[in-house]
Design a protein around this motif. Structure first.
Motif, PDB file in Angstrom:
ATOM      1  N   SER A  75       0.659  -1.274   0.235  1.00 35.54           N
ATOM      2  CA  SER A  75       0.293  -0.083  -0.277  1.00 35.54           C
ATOM      3  C   SER A  75       0.730   1.271   0.197  1.00 35.54           C
ATOM      4  O   SER A  75       1.842   1.113  -0.111  1.00 35.54           O
ATOM      5  CB  SER A  75      -0.922   0.066   1.107  1.00 35.54           C
ATOM      6  OG  SER A  75      -1.764   0.969   1.434  1.00 35.54           O
ATOM      7  N   TYR A  77      -8.123   4.642   6.205  1.00 36.10           N
ATOM      8  CA  TYR A  77      -7.856   4.244   6.860  1.00 36.10           C
ATOM      9  C   TYR A  77      -7.154   5.316   8.062  1.00 36.10           C
ATOM     10  O   TYR A  77      -7.117   4.828   8.748  1.00 36.10           O
ATOM     11  CB  TYR A  77      -6.262   3.575   7.077  1.00 36.10           C
ATOM     12  CG  TYR A  77      -6.292   2.533   5.583  1.00 36.10           C
ATOM     13  CD1 TYR A  77      -6.551   1.378   5.484  1.00 36.10           C
ATOM     14  CD2 TYR A  77      -5.887   2.919   4.503  1.00 36.10           C
ATOM     15  CE1 TYR A  77      -6.434   0.601   4.222  1.00 36.10           C
ATOM     16  CE2 TYR A  77      -5.308   1.942   3.774  1.00 36.10           C
ATOM     17  CZ  TYR A  77      -6.143   1.747   2.995  1.00 36.10           C
ATOM     18  OH  TYR A  77      -5.989   0.294   2.643  1.00 36.10           O
ATOM     19  N   GLU A 119      -8.125  -2.924  -7.143  1.00 42.45           N
ATOM     20  CA  GLU A 119      -8.927  -3.206  -5.810  1.00 42.45           C
ATOM     21  C   GLU A 119      -8.328  -1.928  -5.139  1.00 42.45           C
ATOM     22  O   GLU A 119      -7.457  -1.890  -4.150  1.00 42.45           O
ATOM     23  CB  GLU A 119      -8.838  -3.960  -4.917  1.00 42.45           C
ATOM     24  CG  GLU A 119      -8.864  -5.793  -5.333  1.00 42.45           C
ATOM     25  CD  GLU A 119      -7.909  -6.539  -4.693  1.00 42.45           C
ATOM     26  OE1 GLU A 119      -7.192  -6.784  -4.195  1.00 42.45           O
ATOM     27  OE2 GLU A 119      -8.315  -8.182  -4.694  1.00 42.45           O
ATOM     28  N   ARG A 152      -2.905   6.522  12.169  1.00 44.81           N
ATOM     29  CA  ARG A 152      -2.031   6.205  11.133  1.00 44.81           C
ATOM     30  C   ARG A 152      -0.668   6.610  11.704  1.00 44.81           C
ATOM     31  O   ARG A 152       0.659   6.422  11.773  1.00 44.81           O
ATOM     32  CB  ARG A 152      -2.372   6.505  10.443  1.00 44.81           C
ATOM     33  CG  ARG A 152      -3.406   5.574   9.505  1.00 44.81           C
ATOM     34  CD  ARG A 152      -3.656   6.286   7.819  1.00 44.81           C
ATOM     35  NE  ARG A 152      -2.627   6.064   6.902  1.00 44.81           N
ATOM     36  CZ  ARG A 152      -1.520   6.084   6.704  1.00 44.81           C
ATOM     37  NH1 ARG A 152      -1.259   7.388   6.617  1.00 44.81           N
ATOM     38  NH2 ARG A 152      -0.816   5.865   6.309  1.00 44.81           N
TER      39      ARG A 152
HETATM   40  N1  LLP Z   1      -6.551  -5.282  -1.346  1.00 45.50           N
HETATM   41  C1  LLP Z   1      -6.137  -6.213  -0.720  1.00 45.50           C
HETATM   42  C2  LLP Z   1      -6.136  -7.575  -0.915  1.00 45.50           C
HETATM   43  C3  LLP Z   1      -5.315  -5.000  -0.068  1.00 45.50           C
HETATM   44  O1  LLP Z   1      -4.572  -5.940   1.324  1.00 45.50           O
HETATM   45  C4  LLP Z   1      -5.290  -4.196   0.028  1.00 45.50           C
HETATM   46  C5  LLP Z   1      -4.842  -2.993   1.724  1.00 45.50           C
HETATM   47  C6  LLP Z   1      -5.619  -3.116  -0.505  1.00 45.50           C
HETATM   48  C7  LLP Z   1      -6.768  -4.194  -1.625  1.00 45.50           C
HETATM   49  C8  LLP Z   1      -6.224  -1.451  -0.808  1.00 45.50           C
HETATM   50  O2  LLP Z   1      -4.634  -1.135  -0.694  1.00 45.50           O
HETATM   51  P1  LLP Z   1      -4.748   0.205  -0.680  1.00 45.50           P
HETATM   52  O3  LLP Z   1      -4.970   0.773  -2.359  1.00 45.50           O
HETATM   53  O4  LLP Z   1      -5.425   1.214   0.218  1.00 45.50           O
HETATM   54  O5  LLP Z   1      -3.017   0.218  -0.737  1.00 45.50           O
HETATM   55  N2  LLP Z   1      -3.468   0.576   7.392  1.00 45.50           N
HETATM   56  C9  LLP Z   1      -2.537   1.265   6.416  1.00 45.50           C
HETATM   57  C10 LLP Z   1      -2.713  -0.025   4.829  1.00 45.50           C
HETATM   58  C11 LLP Z   1      -2.673  -0.643   4.400  1.00 45.50           C
HETATM   59  C12 LLP Z   1      -3.269  -1.667   3.943  1.00 45.50           C
HETATM   60  C13 LLP Z   1      -3.898  -2.838   3.397  1.00 45.50           C
HETATM   61  N3  LLP Z   1      -4.214  -3.904   2.224  1.00 45.50           N
HETATM   62  C14 LLP Z   1      -1.935   2.589   6.288  1.00 45.50           C
HETATM   63  O6  LLP Z   1      -3.345   2.746   7.102  1.00 45.50           O
HETATM   64  O7  LLP Z   1      -1.878   3.079   5.354  1.00 45.50           O
END
Ligand code: LLP
Length: 422
Positions: A207, A378, A281, A320
């Protein structure tokens, strides 16, 4: 100062506005801490992905873990978006928001039997399976229901997304996905088992990624496998690239959705996979820059080593900074004509780790309202009731309209599920 993130957030004179609404007015009307989101910023972020994929077979599945408020889901569903879920609770939210399950992909390393049953009953599009034992259980559960579970294997491509270790997910040392070397064997098994049907392949490498290269490495690794799996007679319909595109918190310059997908699609074309359906996603990049957390300055506490600006939002509202040492911009909603001083912006929770920003130069007074920027992803979704603090309210701004999309929790809500011992 230029504001990181969203064109929907702008300073007019001294006052900061989200779309056509002044943030200080929102704080006065709904109280603080308050999450405020721009509906048009969310729509614009989605439209960027949609434009980039126009003319291709595709499905964008919003990773709702980033922000699962029903009105956010509704906004995306109305714009034609699907969803990436990781629990039965997320599935229930999607359905409650009026969206249908046939655009839902189900990710996560620890799906329970009950999760699988709920998802099969709802008729989700695809299970993103993360291990062989999960595949075996899914086959059992689906067969017992007389159902067929469409599956995609989440492959761990072992590429370095060059992001924070806690949010890097596609390396060999991470708990996620099936190892690249084992994937072919697991696909063969999936094709043989009762109750499962191979639909696609997927990965998620991390991410807050601000480079295109790790995605291209991941595409190559996935396409190598697609070719091997198809050569063994098992067709793969879609390629799901996961989420992960970063946003601007400070001076990051992540690629646009168009730039990222332009490069990904070009690589797929080059390798002769241009006709394949592509799934994505995205989470953070659809909502992150659309939201702010508003908080009131309770006390100013200058000290010998540090000056503390104590605000009414805390690590339970926005974890965060405490959890990842994330830097998030903090700005006053009304500019003051006074010299700035250096402050640590901290919350009321009884932990030294309870801070929102450190060493920030701000001109503030008690009672001022501050905005933590890029807090739409988040933020609320990771909030808790630690220190028996009621969770914040959430509002959605749409032009000059404001909708309360989650009421502030009441103090009795905090223990509504608890029982005294008779
Ligand atoms: N798909 C899967 C299987 C995931 O595990 C995640 C995020 C996403 C999609 C979406 O990823 P994004 O587009 O949001 O980067 N709490 C952390 C971020 C954790 C992300 C976990 N997985 C933060 O606040 O930085």
């Amino acid at each position: 100062m230029t504001l990181p993130g969203s064109p929907f957030l702008a300073r007019r004179g001294a006052s900061l506005s989200l779309e056509q609404v002044e943030l200080t007015d929102l704080a006065r009307r709904f109280g603080t801490p308050l999450y405020a989101y721009s509906r048009n910023a969310m729509r614009a972020a989605l439209a960027g992905y949609q434009r980039a994929l126009a003319g291709r077979k595709h499905l964008i599945c919003y990773a709702m873990k980033a922000n699962s408020n029903l009105a956010v889901l509704q906004t995306f569903a109305q714009a034609g978006c699907g969803f990436d879920i990781v629990s039965a609770g997320e599935l229930r939210r999607v359905l409650a928001a009026g969206a249908s399950a046939d655009k839902v992909v189900f990710s996560g390393v620890g799906k329970t039997r009950a999760d699988m049953q709920a998802a099969l009953e709802a008729g989700v599009l695809c299970f993103n399976v993360e291990s062989q034992p999960e595949l075996l259980l899914l086959s059992q559960v689906a067969s017992a229901h007389g159902a067929t579970a469409r599956i995609s294997l989440r492959v761990n491509p072992d590429v370095d997304a060059r992001t924070h270790p806690y949010i890097s997910t596609g390396l060999k040392g991470n708990k996620f996905g099936v190892a690249h070397e084992q994937a072919l064997a697991v696909y063969r098994q999936a094709a043989e088992l009762p109750g499962t049907e191979v639909a696609g392949i997927d990965c998620h490498i991390g991410s807050q990624i601000t480079d295109i290269d790790p995605y291209i490495d991941a595409v190559d690794r996935l396409l190598d496998l697609v070719e091997a799996v198809e050569a063994s007679g098992i067709p793969i319909h879609h390629v799901d690239m996961g989420g992960g595109l970063g946003i601007t918190y400070t001076d990051e310059t992540p690629p646009s959705a168009e730039a990222l997908l332009g490069a990904v699609l070009a690589r797929m074309d080059e390798r002769g996979h241009g006709q394949r359906e592509i799934l994505l996603e995205p989470g953070r990049s659809l909502v992150g820059n659309a939201g702010v957390l508003l908080t009131e300055v309770l006390y100013l506490k200058p000290g010998e080593q540090k000056n503390f600006c104590i605000v009414d939002a805390a690590m339970n509202d926005l974890v965060r900074p405490a959890m990842y040492e994330a830097w998030m911009a903090i700005v006053p909603c009304e500019l003051r004509e006074q010299a700035a001083q250096r402050w640590d912006i901290v919350g009321p929770v009884c932990e030294s780790g309870d801070w929102l920003g450190r060493d920030r130069d701000l001109a503030v007074r008690q009672g001022d309202v501050l905005a933590v920027l890029s807090a739409g992803a988040y933020g609320f979704a990771m909030s808790s009731n630690y220190n028996s603090r009621a969770r914040a309210a959430e509002v959605m701004v749409d032009g000059n309209q404001v909708h309360l999309i989650r009421e502030r929790e009441s103090l009795t809500d905090l223990y509504a599920l608890e029982r005294l011992i008779p």
